[in-house]
Enzyme design. Structure first.
Site, PDB file in Angstrom:
ATOM      1  N   ARG A 239      38.162  25.985  26.267  1.00 20.80           N
ATOM      2  CA  ARG A 239      37.048  26.132  25.336  1.00 20.80           C
ATOM      3  C   ARG A 239      35.932  26.923  26.005  1.00 20.80           C
ATOM      4  NH1 ARG A 239      40.122  25.410  22.038  1.00 20.80           N
ATOM      5  NH2 ARG A 239      40.274  23.757  20.486  1.00 20.80           N
ATOM      6  N   GLU A 268      32.258  32.433  19.093  1.00 19.01           N
ATOM      7  CA  GLU A 268      33.397  33.242  18.614  1.00 19.01           C
ATOM      8  C   GLU A 268      33.214  33.557  17.134  1.00 19.01           C
ATOM      9  OE1 GLU A 268      36.978  31.075  19.543  1.00 19.01           O
ATOM     10  OE2 GLU A 268      36.474  30.954  21.647  1.00 19.01           O
ATOM     11  N   HIS A 287      40.874  34.661  21.173  1.00 20.04           N
ATOM     12  CA  HIS A 287      41.349  33.278  20.981  1.00 20.04           C
ATOM     13  C   HIS A 287      42.751  33.261  20.354  1.00 20.04           C
ATOM     14  CE1 HIS A 287      39.882  28.886  20.350  1.00 20.04           C
ATOM     15  NE2 HIS A 287      41.191  28.922  20.569  1.00 20.04           N
TER      16      HIS A 287
END
Ligand code: 8YV
Length: 321
Positions: A239, A268, A287
């Site tokens: 994370r 993000e 991601h």
């Protein structure tokens, strides 16, 4: 009898929804890459019996408290830091995640980042594509070896262990740090438990797979980067918020560490003008840890099965609450 209503917050392949469609009225947000606006999410949550969601949807107390008929939230991720678990549990809403099915794909991606960063793969590929390859020199785009080096895995859950298995194949020395010790991994993977700072000091590759909790938030701070070797490469597939990004930028700019491979960020999607993206020693990805077609299909199927089970009054396969 009226079928239960399920809202899915992002477009999923139709073939993953067959069973769900049989027992529920299903509505899907039609955009693949566009998050559901908050007002739409609130309106849907107020009438839904089930929600299939993604990390980018914020399921806070405000939203959960308005979802009076909601029985299940199935998150398309192993992590669930986007959901207020305590409130969901108090309200009797079952939250489910998608563990196991994404373990190997995410570990593959972590290893891709290790190799890409150490061996300067992205820089080298761009060099060829940009027509810069005019001659050859012994140290042209030379990187660092991965084999026989020391890897330090922070967060030795299922994915951490899968990364360690891959590291074993590269004859690496394996160190790990975790909330609890993993005696089995210590035997089967020859992984040595280390205190956080000792792991940082000894590792050539520091891989963060830490989930986002109050304890892990900002744990990779200035002091952490200063503990690492100057040749160290930092990899983050866990994370983004486990990292203090300004400390990481400073560490890379000052050459306190040598490079970083990042699949996750504090915010993000990351701002395209972000300083991290301007550095050639950084490999940045959007991601995509679990983003293989096979794995995303399995995640969607598992999430749907969890909803079907709850709505049919059965136990879900992978509940969090
Ligand atoms: C997500 C992830 O699946 O599983 C997790 O926790 O971080 C990713 O694999 C992806 O971001 C979709 O929500």
């Amino acid at each position: 009898m009226q079928k239960p209503y399920v809202f899915i917050t992002r477009k999923l392949p139709d073939e993953t929804l067959v069973e769900l469609n049989q027992i529920a009225e299903v509505k899907m947000w039609p955009h693949e890459e566009e998050a559901v606006p908050r007002d739409v999410l609130l309106a849907e949550a107020r009438k839904a019996d089930g929600l299939l969601t993604m990390l980018s949807d914020n399921f806070d107390a405000e939203l959960l408290q308005q979802a009076s008929s909601l029985k299940v939230v199935a998150n398309l991720a192993v992590g669930y830091d986007n959901i207020d678990i305590k409130t969901a549990s108090n309200l009797g809403i079952t939250v489910c995640n998608t563990p196991d099915v994404l373990t190997d794909s995410t570990a593959d991606l972590a290893f891709s980042l290790i190799l890409a960063t150490a061996r300067r793969i992205v820089e080298s590929a761009n060099y060829v594509k940009e027509g810069k390859w005019n001659s050859w020199g012994p140290l042209l785009l030379a990187g660092a070896d991965v084999h026989h080096k020391t890897i330090g895995i922070v967060g030795m859950g299922r994915i951490g262990e899968a990364v360690a298995r891959r590291a074993k194949g590269f004859d690496m020395k394996i160190l790990y740090h975790n909330r609890n010790r993993k005696p089995e991994a210590e035997v089967s993977l020859n992984a040595e438990y280390k205190d956080f700072h000792e792991l940082l000091k000894q590792s050539d590759f520091v891989v963060s797979l830490a989930p986002l909790t109050a304890e892990t938030k900002g744990m990779f701070n200035r002091e952490a980067f200063q503990s690492m070797k100057e040749s160290a490469i930092f990899i983050n597939v866990g994370r983004g918020a486990a990292v203090d990004e300004s400390a990481l930028i400073e560490a890379l700019q000052n050459k306190t560490i040598a490079g970083a491979g990042l699949d996750v960020f504090e915010k993000e999607p990351i701002d395209p003008k972000h300083s991290l993206l301007m550095m050639k020693q950084v490999v940045a990805l959007p991601h995509i840890g679990s983003a293989s077609v096979e794995t995303r299909m399995k995640m969607a199927e598992l999430a749907c099965r969890n909803i079907v089970n709850i709505l049919n009054g059965k136990e879900p396969e992978t509940p969090v609450t």
